[in-house]
Enzyme design. Structure first.
Site, PDB file in Angstrom:
ATOM      1  N   GLY A  36     141.085  74.775  42.084  1.00 50.00           N
ATOM      2  CA  GLY A  36     139.942  75.230  41.239  1.00 50.00           C
ATOM      3  C   GLY A  36     140.283  76.622  41.115  1.00 50.00           C
ATOM      4  N   SER A 115     139.574  56.499  40.481  1.00 54.03           N
ATOM      5  CA  SER A 115     140.867  56.352  39.554  1.00 54.03           C
ATOM      6  C   SER A 115     141.633  55.238  39.037  1.00 54.03           C
ATOM      7  CB  SER A 115     141.956  57.234  40.316  1.00 54.03           C
ATOM      8  OG  SER A 115     143.297  57.295  39.611  1.00 54.03           O
ATOM      9  N   TYR A 139     147.444  57.967  47.293  1.00 57.51           N
ATOM     10  CA  TYR A 139     146.487  58.513  46.575  1.00 57.51           C
ATOM     11  C   TYR A 139     145.426  57.368  46.074  1.00 57.51           C
ATOM     12  CZ  TYR A 139     143.903  60.134  42.315  1.00 57.51           C
ATOM     13  OH  TYR A 139     142.885  60.341  41.469  1.00 57.51           O
ATOM     14  N   LYS A 143     141.532  56.437  47.119  1.00 61.60           N
ATOM     15  CA  LYS A 143     140.533  56.207  46.138  1.00 61.60           C
ATOM     16  C   LYS A 143     139.759  55.057  46.291  1.00 61.60           C
ATOM     17  CE  LYS A 143     140.153  60.255  44.194  1.00 61.60           C
ATOM     18  NZ  LYS A 143     139.045  61.068  44.147  1.00 61.60           N
ATOM     19  N   PHE A 167     140.850  57.234  33.824  1.00 62.73           N
ATOM     20  CA  PHE A 167     142.076  56.983  33.293  1.00 62.73           C
ATOM     21  C   PHE A 167     142.837  58.335  32.899  1.00 62.73           C
ATOM     22  CE2 PHE A 167     142.590  52.346  33.502  1.00 62.73           C
ATOM     23  CZ  PHE A 167     141.328  52.133  33.947  1.00 62.73           C
ATOM     24  N   HIS A 183     151.651  68.336  37.627  1.00 54.72           N
ATOM     25  CA  HIS A 183     152.430  66.954  37.502  1.00 54.72           C
ATOM     26  C   HIS A 183     152.073  66.142  36.195  1.00 54.72           C
ATOM     27  CE1 HIS A 183     153.908  67.866  41.828  1.00 54.72           C
ATOM     28  NE2 HIS A 183     152.460  68.426  41.784  1.00 54.72           N
ATOM     29  N   LEU A 185     151.265  65.143  32.177  1.00 55.60           N
ATOM     30  CA  LEU A 185     152.110  65.155  30.795  1.00 55.60           C
ATOM     31  C   LEU A 185     151.648  66.506  30.054  1.00 55.60           C
ATOM     32  CD1 LEU A 185     154.080  63.997  28.872  1.00 55.60           C
ATOM     33  CD2 LEU A 185     152.158  62.441  28.032  1.00 55.60           C
ATOM     34  N   ARG A 277     160.322  58.302  35.943  1.00 59.40           N
ATOM     35  CA  ARG A 277     159.784  58.846  37.132  1.00 59.40           C
ATOM     36  C   ARG A 277     159.126  57.642  38.153  1.00 59.40           C
ATOM     37  NH1 ARG A 277     154.484  62.662  36.207  1.00 59.40           N
ATOM     38  NH2 ARG A 277     153.472  60.582  36.034  1.00 59.40           N
ATOM     39  N   ASP A 280     156.007  55.068  37.943  1.00 55.65           N
ATOM     40  CA  ASP A 280     155.194  54.874  36.636  1.00 55.65           C
ATOM     41  C   ASP A 280     155.204  53.486  36.249  1.00 55.65           C
ATOM     42  OD1 ASP A 280     154.420  57.501  36.340  1.00 55.65           O
ATOM     43  OD2 ASP A 280     156.127  58.074  35.272  1.00 55.65           O
TER      44      ASP A 280
HETATM   45  N1  UFG Z   1     155.592  62.183  31.603  1.00 50.45           N
HETATM   46  C1  UFG Z   1     156.721  62.340  30.716  1.00 50.45           C
HETATM   47  N2  UFG Z   1     156.940  63.871  30.814  1.00 50.45           N
HETATM   48  C2  UFG Z   1     156.249  64.715  31.370  1.00 50.45           C
HETATM   49  C3  UFG Z   1     155.319  64.174  32.288  1.00 50.45           C
HETATM   50  C4  UFG Z   1     154.875  62.987  32.252  1.00 50.45           C
HETATM   51  O1  UFG Z   1     157.219  61.438  30.004  1.00 50.45           O
HETATM   52  O2  UFG Z   1     156.735  65.887  31.756  1.00 50.45           O
HETATM   53  C5  UFG Z   1     154.973  60.618  31.584  1.00 50.45           C
HETATM   54  C6  UFG Z   1     154.861  59.977  32.687  1.00 50.45           C
HETATM   55  O3  UFG Z   1     156.010  59.592  33.022  1.00 50.45           O
HETATM   56  C7  UFG Z   1     153.969  58.874  32.441  1.00 50.45           C
HETATM   57  C8  UFG Z   1     153.150  59.383  31.352  1.00 50.45           C
HETATM   58  O4  UFG Z   1     153.560  60.768  30.821  1.00 50.45           O
HETATM   59  O5  UFG Z   1     154.501  57.813  31.541  1.00 50.45           O
HETATM   60  C9  UFG Z   1     151.616  60.075  32.108  1.00 50.45           C
HETATM   61  O6  UFG Z   1     151.898  60.853  33.092  1.00 50.45           O
HETATM   62  P1  UFG Z   1     150.826  61.744  33.866  1.00 50.45           P
HETATM   63  O7  UFG Z   1     151.379  62.380  34.863  1.00 50.45           O
HETATM   64  O8  UFG Z   1     150.301  62.724  32.945  1.00 50.45           O
HETATM   65  O9  UFG Z   1     149.675  60.716  34.104  1.00 50.45           O
HETATM   66  P2  UFG Z   1     149.714  59.461  35.109  1.00 50.45           P
HETATM   67  O10 UFG Z   1     149.536  58.278  34.051  1.00 50.45           O
HETATM   68  O11 UFG Z   1     151.207  59.368  35.907  1.00 50.45           O
HETATM   69  O12 UFG Z   1     148.678  59.768  36.106  1.00 50.45           O
HETATM   70  C10 UFG Z   1     147.483  59.718  35.780  1.00 50.45           C
HETATM   71  C11 UFG Z   1     146.501  60.494  36.524  1.00 50.45           C
HETATM   72  C12 UFG Z   1     146.696  60.110  38.097  1.00 50.45           C
HETATM   73  C13 UFG Z   1     146.398  58.613  38.191  1.00 50.45           C
HETATM   74  C14 UFG Z   1     147.088  57.815  37.087  1.00 50.45           C
HETATM   75  C15 UFG Z   1     146.429  56.475  37.207  1.00 50.45           C
HETATM   76  O13 UFG Z   1     147.106  61.877  36.563  1.00 50.45           O
HETATM   77  O14 UFG Z   1     145.887  60.999  38.911  1.00 50.45           O
HETATM   78  O15 UFG Z   1     146.942  58.376  35.761  1.00 50.45           O
HETATM   79  O16 UFG Z   1     147.021  55.659  36.064  1.00 50.45           O
HETATM   80  F1  UFG Z   1     146.570  58.252  39.309  1.00 50.45           F
END
Ligand code: UFG
Length: 323
Positions: A36, A115, A139, A143, A167, A183, A185, A277, A280
């Site tokens: 933060g 989460s 993680y 939670k 979400f 990390h 999107l 990744r 996922d």
């Molecule tokens: N993705 C890409 N390119 C990128 C980054 C992400 O294609 O550069 C994809 C990922 O593979 C995924 C989607 O975008 O399919 C969303 O990815 P995020 O990392 O933004 O989010 P996640 O769904 O992986 O994770 C989120 C929260 C986590 C939580 C999760 C629960 O960030 O903390 O939802 O579903 F655990």
């Protein structure tokens, strides 16, 4: 004295603080500033710069508060696989200290940031609060343990509580507050665009309509309001569910997000395809019906607004954005 928001200097917590202020409820913040920024804490809001593992600081921060919104924690699901003990220390050990100190201080209301990661890969298209939890990362497990801690502390010590399962939280409620997660999107795509690189799609061979992962994107300001509604319900002694899914009932694919980002930014990019990744799930979308019933939970923002507010905040961040 109002509500203490742990993690209130972070992206989500700082929106929660503002939602309390907008509702005319005092808020204070405890945050170790590991992810933060003190600039995210509004002027006049007391900030204790400390980790929840610092019992004395937690005890001091709890003096006179009515309740706690517990947002602080380690939030990177992928990294938690490599650093499980750090994740458990930050999310479980820290929460035990918080609950012990709340019990001893007589603070008996808590709203917890849980989460969607508690579900792992669901076997239904639309998850509900009844869907089985099968977390796939430390993680997600941490939670879920947090939810169990609340249940047990409720039974043993009379803690009033609820857990809000987030979400995919995106957007910005005010241009000063940005998401700098390395990390997720939105920040990764914006980072690529700002630095002249090509955004990446991780996998286009999923079992979804366009082959890219489907997620339930929700605006952070809508999410923040649900915390205030939950706090008010706890304060009024009204019945409350142990868990609410803060989902919209509608999913968007990564490719749809890329298209919206292209429209909003006006930058004509074509994303690069990359392998999947690890970890996922194909799709995770939740109905928010229970939260709508009890917490006035509504998606007030469209996907377009999620992207445009996030992009505005990212651009405004300038040098404040971490390298
Ligand atoms: N993705 C890409 N390119 C990128 C980054 C992400 O294609 O550069 C994809 C990922 O593979 C995924 C989607 O975008 O399919 C969303 O990815 P995020 O990392 O933004 O989010 P996640 O769904 O992986 O994770 C989120 C929260 C986590 C939580 C999760 C629960 O960030 O903390 O939802 O579903 F655990």
């Amino acid at each position: 004295m109002g509500w203490l928001v742990t993690g209130g200097a972070g992206y989500i917590g700082s929106h929660v603080v503002r939602a309390f202020q907008a509702a005319g409820i005092e808020a204070s913040v405890l945050d170790d500033l590991s992810t933060g920024f003190d600039a995210f804490v509004p002027d006049g809001v007391p900030l204790t710069k400390a980790t929840l593992l610092d019992r004395d600081a937690v005890r001091a921060a709890l003096q006179g508060v009515d309740g706690v919104v517990h947002v602080a924690g380690f939030k990177y699901a992928g990294v938690s696989v490599q650093q499980p003990l750090h994740c458990y220390e930050q999310n479980v050990s820290a929460m035990v200290i918080l609950l012990q100190e709340m019990r001893d201080a007589g603070v008996d209301k808590l709203v917890f940031s849980s989460s969607a990661a508690t579900f792992g890969t669901p076997d239904v298209d639309l998850v509900t609060e009844q869907t089985a939890t099968r977390p796939e990362s430390p993680y997600g497990e941490s939670k879920l343990i947090g939810e169990w801690l609340l249940k047990d502390a409720g039974r043993a010590h009379g803690l009033q509580h609820t857990s809000l399962r987030y979400f995919n939280v995106v957007g910005s409620g005010t241009p000063e507050l940005f998401d700098a997660s390395p990390h997720n999107l939105f920040p990764l795509v914006f980072d690529a665009l700002v630095n002249g690189r090509t955004p990446k799609i991780f996998g286009d061979d999923y079992n979804t309509p366009d082959g890219t992962c489907v997620r339930d994107y929700i605006h952070v300001a809508d999410l923040a309001e649900a915390h205030v509604a939950a706090a008010l319900r706890l304060a009024a002694g009204e019945s409350i569910e142990p868990v609410y899914n803060l989902g919209s009932g509608a999913g968007s694919s990564v490719r749809q997000i890329m298209d919206t980002i292209r429209d909003v930014t006006g930058i004509p990019f074509e994303p690069e395809m990359h392998p999947r990744r690890p970890g996922d799930p194909d799709q995770i979308v939740a109905t928010g019906e229970l939260a709508a019933r009890d917490l006035d939970w509504q998606m007030r923002h469209t996907l377009q607004q999620m992207v445009s507010t996030a992009w505005e905040a990212r651009q405004k961040a300038g040098d404040a954005y971490p390298a």
